[in-house]
Design an enzyme around this catalytic site. Structure first.
Site, PDB file in Angstrom:
ATOM      1  N   ILE A 553       0.662  -1.476   0.076  1.00  0.00           N
ATOM      2  CA  ILE A 553       0.444  -0.002   0.219  1.00  0.00           C
ATOM      3  C   ILE A 553       0.572   1.637   0.288  1.00  0.00           C
ATOM      4  O   ILE A 553       0.342   2.838   0.261  1.00  0.00           O
ATOM      5  CB  ILE A 553      -0.474  -0.142   0.843  1.00  0.00           C
ATOM      6  CG1 ILE A 553      -0.377  -0.398   2.248  1.00  0.00           C
ATOM      7  CG2 ILE A 553      -2.559  -0.829   0.813  1.00  0.00           C
ATOM      8  CD1 ILE A 553      -1.204   0.442   3.729  1.00  0.00           C
ATOM      9  N   GLY A 556       7.834   2.502   3.047  1.00  0.00           N
ATOM     10  CA  GLY A 556       8.338   3.910   3.756  1.00  0.00           C
ATOM     11  C   GLY A 556       9.935   4.032   3.260  1.00  0.00           C
ATOM     12  O   GLY A 556      10.597   3.465   2.557  1.00  0.00           O
ATOM     13  N   PHE A 558      11.935   2.889   5.296  1.00  0.00           N
ATOM     14  CA  PHE A 558      13.053   1.382   5.111  1.00  0.00           C
ATOM     15  C   PHE A 558      12.842  -0.224   4.363  1.00  0.00           C
ATOM     16  O   PHE A 558      12.965  -0.948   3.818  1.00  0.00           O
ATOM     17  CB  PHE A 558      12.716   0.522   7.141  1.00  0.00           C
ATOM     18  CG  PHE A 558      13.911   1.660   7.768  1.00  0.00           C
ATOM     19  CD1 PHE A 558      15.299   1.694   7.248  1.00  0.00           C
ATOM     20  CD2 PHE A 558      12.636   2.660   8.451  1.00  0.00           C
ATOM     21  CE1 PHE A 558      15.661   2.217   8.533  1.00  0.00           C
ATOM     22  CE2 PHE A 558      13.527   3.065   9.370  1.00  0.00           C
ATOM     23  CZ  PHE A 558      14.538   3.250   9.754  1.00  0.00           C
ATOM     24  N   LYS A 579       4.670  -2.905   8.247  1.00  0.00           N
ATOM     25  CA  LYS A 579       6.233  -2.378   7.640  1.00  0.00           C
ATOM     26  C   LYS A 579       7.346  -3.453   7.995  1.00  0.00           C
ATOM     27  O   LYS A 579       7.350  -3.754   8.497  1.00  0.00           O
ATOM     28  CB  LYS A 579       6.499  -1.062   8.381  1.00  0.00           C
ATOM     29  CG  LYS A 579       5.865   0.255   8.265  1.00  0.00           C
ATOM     30  CD  LYS A 579       6.522   1.526   8.836  1.00  0.00           C
ATOM     31  CE  LYS A 579       5.269   2.542   8.687  1.00  0.00           C
ATOM     32  NZ  LYS A 579       5.837   3.853   9.313  1.00  0.00           N
ATOM     33  N   ASP A 672       8.068  16.092  14.113  1.00  0.00           N
ATOM     34  CA  ASP A 672       7.691  16.046  12.606  1.00  0.00           C
ATOM     35  C   ASP A 672       6.422  15.930  12.010  1.00  0.00           C
ATOM     36  O   ASP A 672       5.696  15.180  11.533  1.00  0.00           O
ATOM     37  CB  ASP A 672       8.399  14.243  11.713  1.00  0.00           C
ATOM     38  CG  ASP A 672       8.401  14.458  10.024  1.00  0.00           C
ATOM     39  OD1 ASP A 672       7.944  15.757   9.635  1.00  0.00           O
ATOM     40  OD2 ASP A 672       8.565  13.655   9.681  1.00  0.00           O
TER      41      ASP A 672
HETATM   42  P1  AMP Z   1       5.720   5.828   6.505  1.00  0.00           P
HETATM   43  O1  AMP Z   1       6.711   4.951   6.848  1.00  0.00           O
HETATM   44  O2  AMP Z   1       4.732   5.817   8.077  1.00  0.00           O
HETATM   45  O3  AMP Z   1       5.602   7.562   6.334  1.00  0.00           O
HETATM   46  O4  AMP Z   1       3.983   5.130   5.298  1.00  0.00           O
HETATM   47  C1  AMP Z   1       4.564   5.032   4.233  1.00  0.00           C
HETATM   48  C2  AMP Z   1       2.909   5.377   3.848  1.00  0.00           C
HETATM   49  O5  AMP Z   1       2.527   4.107   4.106  1.00  0.00           O
HETATM   50  C3  AMP Z   1       2.353   6.086   4.264  1.00  0.00           C
HETATM   51  O6  AMP Z   1       2.273   7.416   3.719  1.00  0.00           O
HETATM   52  C4  AMP Z   1       0.402   5.908   3.821  1.00  0.00           C
HETATM   53  O7  AMP Z   1       0.304   5.621   2.932  1.00  0.00           O
HETATM   54  C5  AMP Z   1       1.011   3.844   4.273  1.00  0.00           C
HETATM   55  N1  AMP Z   1       0.852   3.286   5.658  1.00  0.00           N
HETATM   56  C6  AMP Z   1       1.638   3.257   6.313  1.00  0.00           C
HETATM   57  N2  AMP Z   1       1.210   3.308   8.008  1.00  0.00           N
HETATM   58  C7  AMP Z   1      -0.009   2.638   7.891  1.00  0.00           C
HETATM   59  C8  AMP Z   1      -1.132   1.888   8.155  1.00  0.00           C
HETATM   60  N3  AMP Z   1      -0.916   1.748   9.249  1.00  0.00           N
HETATM   61  N4  AMP Z   1      -2.392   1.726   7.128  1.00  0.00           N
HETATM   62  C9  AMP Z   1      -2.894   2.704   6.334  1.00  0.00           C
HETATM   63  N5  AMP Z   1      -1.605   2.880   5.753  1.00  0.00           N
HETATM   64  C10 AMP Z   1      -0.416   3.743   6.062  1.00  0.00           C
END
Ligand code: AMP
Length: 900
Positions: A553, A556, A558, A579, A672
């Site tokens: 979806i 990130g 990492f 993740k 942030d």
């Molecule tokens: P992050 O590494 O936390 O910035 O996550 C990257 C992308 O993954 C975010 O911009 C969201 O679009 C998606 N994402 C991360 N965590 C979630 C979650 N708990 N539920 C749905 N989408 C998520």
């Protein structure tokens, strides 16, 4: 190689002075060149996309004396697929062009006879899927080329072991975007948990491992290999856990044990899990007492002295008839005296039971109940009681038993006393309390029935609290004292409220903290020497078998973020986001990745993203959080531009403020906070996420300063001297408010970072977005106070938003439609321009008819360009300052009308 007459095979020296063969052509003086050189047949060996690396030299036409326009500086690469390995003649038209190749700048020098030439390396790739092999050809159209080497290769994803499954060396797909799905096979001594699968990417990298295997019982995962458990250890099930030490009182004598054997004298019940210690039989129950009447027996006993290491004691009763003729006609009723003893299923395996037997004769009845109890002496803490012998003792009375309890407590908790005489002193009682007493007698036939209840009260305390004069006076004084105190506090409250519109709530929250010294404080996981200790303290380890990954979806820092389902035993299945940390990470990356979970795991709040757990015992490492259906807030708002009511937007902001208040109460500074780091679920609930940045900033002070600070969201003191505090989070919150009300617009649009910093420094603040309620923009401006002490706290913001939600009327006045400006804004333009340092435009504006502040509200960038006010920062300052000035004037008026 086949070549026509124009190409020649020539020996030259390479850069290490080793002679090499090259093909050369250099017909630069003659027009219409078309010279072909082709390779032998090349077997494609299952490859679908091959790479051709060509090393060559090409002379610059300018360096050739006397050449005309006929000289070229490129050649063409062709291929022709074929099953024939010895085609002697192939038509030119059968070749398909791959590319025109030109020299680039990355030369190395080669000595070509008497000259130095520059060696180029170019790589092209081509899909070859239709025949067993192919030919390559080089077409010269009039250049001066020496072809030094041609290397043809294809890419594979190398053999690898992932999640205990072996994936073979795999040739990549035909297209640059194709993924080849590969099924893995479980390594020795392991079993499939879920079909192991991975994708081989076009550049030879393995992607998205799914499923995997688990080491069989008796084996554990040691770096991708299943090794037998050593002596003294065991593993009962196929799982991703390691071998465990044999539980107490057991051992394993060979490698690869799946269970441990009990030491002699110790046993396992059939239902005991293998991880449970071996136990001994309990000792016999104690103090077995019977109450007999003609047709039934009631048995009571105390638990055994030694339970043998078990907590599941159960009692089993067997009734035997000892003498012919004395029939046991009624059923035996067994009641353990300790009613809290768990009633487990009756004993199944012999070694864990003990026995106690009792013979009871049913031939004569127990004594009749005691009929009367009297109190002979009463004090505050004791009662002396006496009673008569029962009317029908039916034998010699061996003992009396007195049961008593506080009347209010009923029989929920009672005490028992035994005595050989017909009286007892009951001590340790509470004053002025009514107690209920029952007594019964015991003979050789057992206990008789208890008497009915007899109630007696203990005496009261000698000095009653209320009632005499001194105490009433004291009471009066206290009451008036409280009254005076209340009056003083009310006065202080009113005064402080006048001084600062936020001080009431500030005081509240300080008081709250003061009254609540046990507030939980966030612990920085980096203070732990061992990051694994932190992660296990704050996050639950999840068995990877309970996670089902469904789709990717997002991306990130990492690695991929996937969605999927989590089913933990005994709980209902939930949707989660996963993740993962992509392979090949460094120790530091692992630590940083897991630190987010260690931070998130400390929080428990409906507006903070909830951590479900982590997977650290197998690869890839994963962080599993609740799934937020609508993804990140900025993208979500952009997708639904203009579709929400103001109340819905304020509801979202309220959620974020509530999450931030929680974080600030825990002394956590986010650093942030931005709409992209807020996630939204299907009920529009917003939750704060992304707990990664705080660390990055501290790790690398220099790099952080220039590259990692999200300038547009960050308070000036945090940008200039890294003063990150809850107050700087409040600044960022103001920016988030602006992002929300403008449906995901980029703060400061396309101004560059330097200009943003400069504009803020010069007092510019973001103007109200379209249709923004005045009060919301004022709240934003409060969050962007230069002095951080002047900014509101999250608790104050929350209170404010709650008030707005309760009185939606206050949200109906938007910045542009408010007519207040024209009433208050008289022509104060010259002084005002001076106050913002832009008096130079006084005459320009006056000449253009801008004579009052409210007329300036219509000023646009285009209009200013037209008037010659062209410095972008000045334009921004003008627009923002007009709005700010108008707002503060309106706010002034509002304060006198609406209690904000
Ligand atoms: P992050 O590494 O936390 O910035 O996550 C990257 C992308 O993954 C975010 O911009 C969201 O679009 C998606 N994402 C991360 N965590 C979630 C979650 N708990 N539920 C749905 N989408 C998520």
């Amino acid at each position: 190689w086949f070549f026509d007459l124009q190409w020649e095979e020539v020996s030259i020296m390479d850069e290490k002075n080793i002679p090499i063969r090259t093909y050369q052509v250099c017909n630069v003086l003659e027009p219409n060149q078309n010279n072909w050189l082709r390779t032998d047949w090349i077997h494609r060996s299952g490859a679908q996309r091959v790479y051709v690396e060509v090393k060559f030299t090409l002379r610059d036409c300018n360096s050739l004396p006397g050449v005309t326009g006929t000289c070229k500086e490129t050649f063409n690469l062709y291929y022709h697929e074929s099953n024939e390995d010895r085609e002697s003649y192939i038509k030119e038209s059968s070749f398909i062009k791959v590319d025109t190749v030109a020299a680039d700048e990355s030369f190395t020098q080669v000595d070509v006879g008497d000259r130095i030439m520059k060696l180029n390396t170019e790589v092209r790739d081509v899909k070859v899927t239709t025949r067993k092999g192919f030919y390559l050809a080089f077409q010269d159209v009039g250049a001066c080329i020496a072809l030094v080497s041609v290397r043809v290769f294809y890419k594979t994803c190398p053999l690898t072991i992932r999640n205990l499954a072996t994936f073979p060396d795999t040739v990549t797909g035909a297209d640059t975007s194709s993924l080849v799905e590969v099924r893995g096979s479980c390594v020795n001594q392991s079993e499939e948990k879920e079909e192991p699968k991975m994708y081989c990417g076009a550049d030879g990298e393995w992607l998205v491992p799914i499923g995997g295997c688990l080491c069989s019982p008796g084996y554990e995962d040691k770096g991708g290999v299943c090794k037998a458990c050593s002596v003294g250890f065991y593993k009962a099930k196929s799982s991703d856990t390691g071998c465990s030490k044999c539980p107490p009182h057991s051992h394993s004598l060979r490698d690869g044990a799946t269970v441990c054997d009990c030491h002699s004298g110790y046993f396992h019940a059939d239902s005991d899990p293998p991880s449970m210690a071996c136990t001994q039989p309990p000792s016999a129950p104690q103090q077995l007492i019977s109450v007999v009447n003609e047709t039934s027996v009631v048995l009571e006993w105390a638990p055994p002295r030694r339970l043998g290491g078990r907590s599941d004691t159960s009692y089993s009763l067997e009734c035997l008839i000892c003498q012919a003729g004395s029939h046991n006609r009624g059923a035996g009723k067994a009641l353990p005296r300790n009613h809290s003893t768990p009633h487990m299923p009756p004993f199944q395996s012999y070694p864990i039971v003990s026995q106690l037997s009792l013979s009871i004769s049913l031939s004569f009845p127990a004594p009749s109940p005691v009929s009367f109890i009297q109190a002979t002496d009463v004090t505050r803490h004791s009662l002396s009681l006496s009673w008569q012998q029962p009317d029908r003792p039916n034998g010699v009375i061996l003992e009396y038993e007195v049961k008593f309890y506080e009347k209010d407590q009923k029989e929920r908790s009672y005490r028992i006393m035994r005595t050989f005489s017909r009286s007892v002193d009951v001590t340790g009682l509470n004053p002025l309390t009514v107690y209920v007493f029952h007594a019964r007698a015991r003979t050789a036939a057992g206990y008789g029935e208890f008497s009915g209840p007899f109630e007696f009260s203990t005496n009261s305390d000698p000095f009653p609290l209320i009632g005499d004069g001194v105490n009433s006076a004291f009471l009066l004084l206290s009451v008036s004292g409280v009254g005076i105190l209340l009056l003083i506090s009310a006065a202080v409250f009113i005064i402080s409220r006048r001084r600062n519109k936020y001080s009431k709530t500030k005081q509240d929250s300080e008081e709250e903290k003061h009254l609540n010294p046990g507030v939980k404080i966030y612990v920085d996981p980096f203070t732990y020497e061992d990051p694994d200790q932190a992660i296990h303290e704050f996050a639950k380890e999840i068995d990877v078998s309970s996670i089902h990954i469904e789709r990717v979806i997002g991306m990130g820092e990492f690695g991929e973020v996937c969605s999927g389902r989590l089913r933990v035993q005994g709980k209902r299945e939930i949707y989660v986001a996963i993740k993962s940390l992509k392979a090949g990470y460094s120790d530091k990356q692992r630590r940083d990745f897991l630190s987010e979970a260690s931070i998130m795991g400390q929080f428990d709040h409906p507006n903070i993203i909830r951590l479900e757990g982590v997977v650290t015992r197998c690869k890839p490492l994963m962080i599993v959080t609740e799934y937020m259906e609508n993804g990140s807030l900025d993208a979500f708002l952009r997708k639904h531009d203009g579709q929400f009511t103001v109340i819905q937007l304020v509801g979202m902001l309220r959620g974020i403020a509530s999450g931030m208040k929680y974080l600030s109460d825990m002394s956590y500074v986010h650093r942030d906070l931005a709409a992209r780091n807020i996630l939204v679920n299907s009920n529009l609930v917003c939750k704060v996420s992304d707990f990664g940045l705080s660390r990055v900033l501290e790790d690398d002070p220099e790099a952080a300063y220039t590259t990692r600070i999200p300038i547009r969201w960050t308070a000036p003191e945090a940008i200039t001297y890294r003063k990150f505090t809850t107050a700087s989070d409040v600044w960022s919150y103001g920016i988030v408010m602006w992002e929300v009300v403008s449906y995901g617009e980029r703060p400061y649009w396309d101004m560059n970072n330097q200009d943003v910093i400069k504009a803020i420094e010069e007092g510019y603040r973001l103007p109200a977005p379209m249709d923004c309620p005045v009060v919301l923009h004022q709240l934003m401006l409060d969050c962007w106070e230069r002095e951080r002490a002047e900014r509101p706290t999250f608790s104050q913001i929350l209170n404010m938003l709650d008030k707005l939600i309760r009185n939606p009327g206050t949200l109906s006045s938007t910045v542009l439609e408010s007519g207040v400006g024209s009433e208050v804004c008289v022509s104060v333009i010259p002084e005002w321009l001076q106050s913002i340092g832009l008096e130079r435009y006084r005459d320009t504006l006056a000449a253009a008819g801008y004579t009052s502040l409210d007329s300036l509200l219509t000023l646009t960038h285009q209009e200013m360009d037209r008037l010659g006010i062209i410095t972008p920062t000045h334009q921004d300052i003008l627009i923002a300052s007009v709005q700010q000035e108008m707002l503060s004037q309106m706010q002034h008026i509002q304060h006198t009308m609406v209690p904000v």
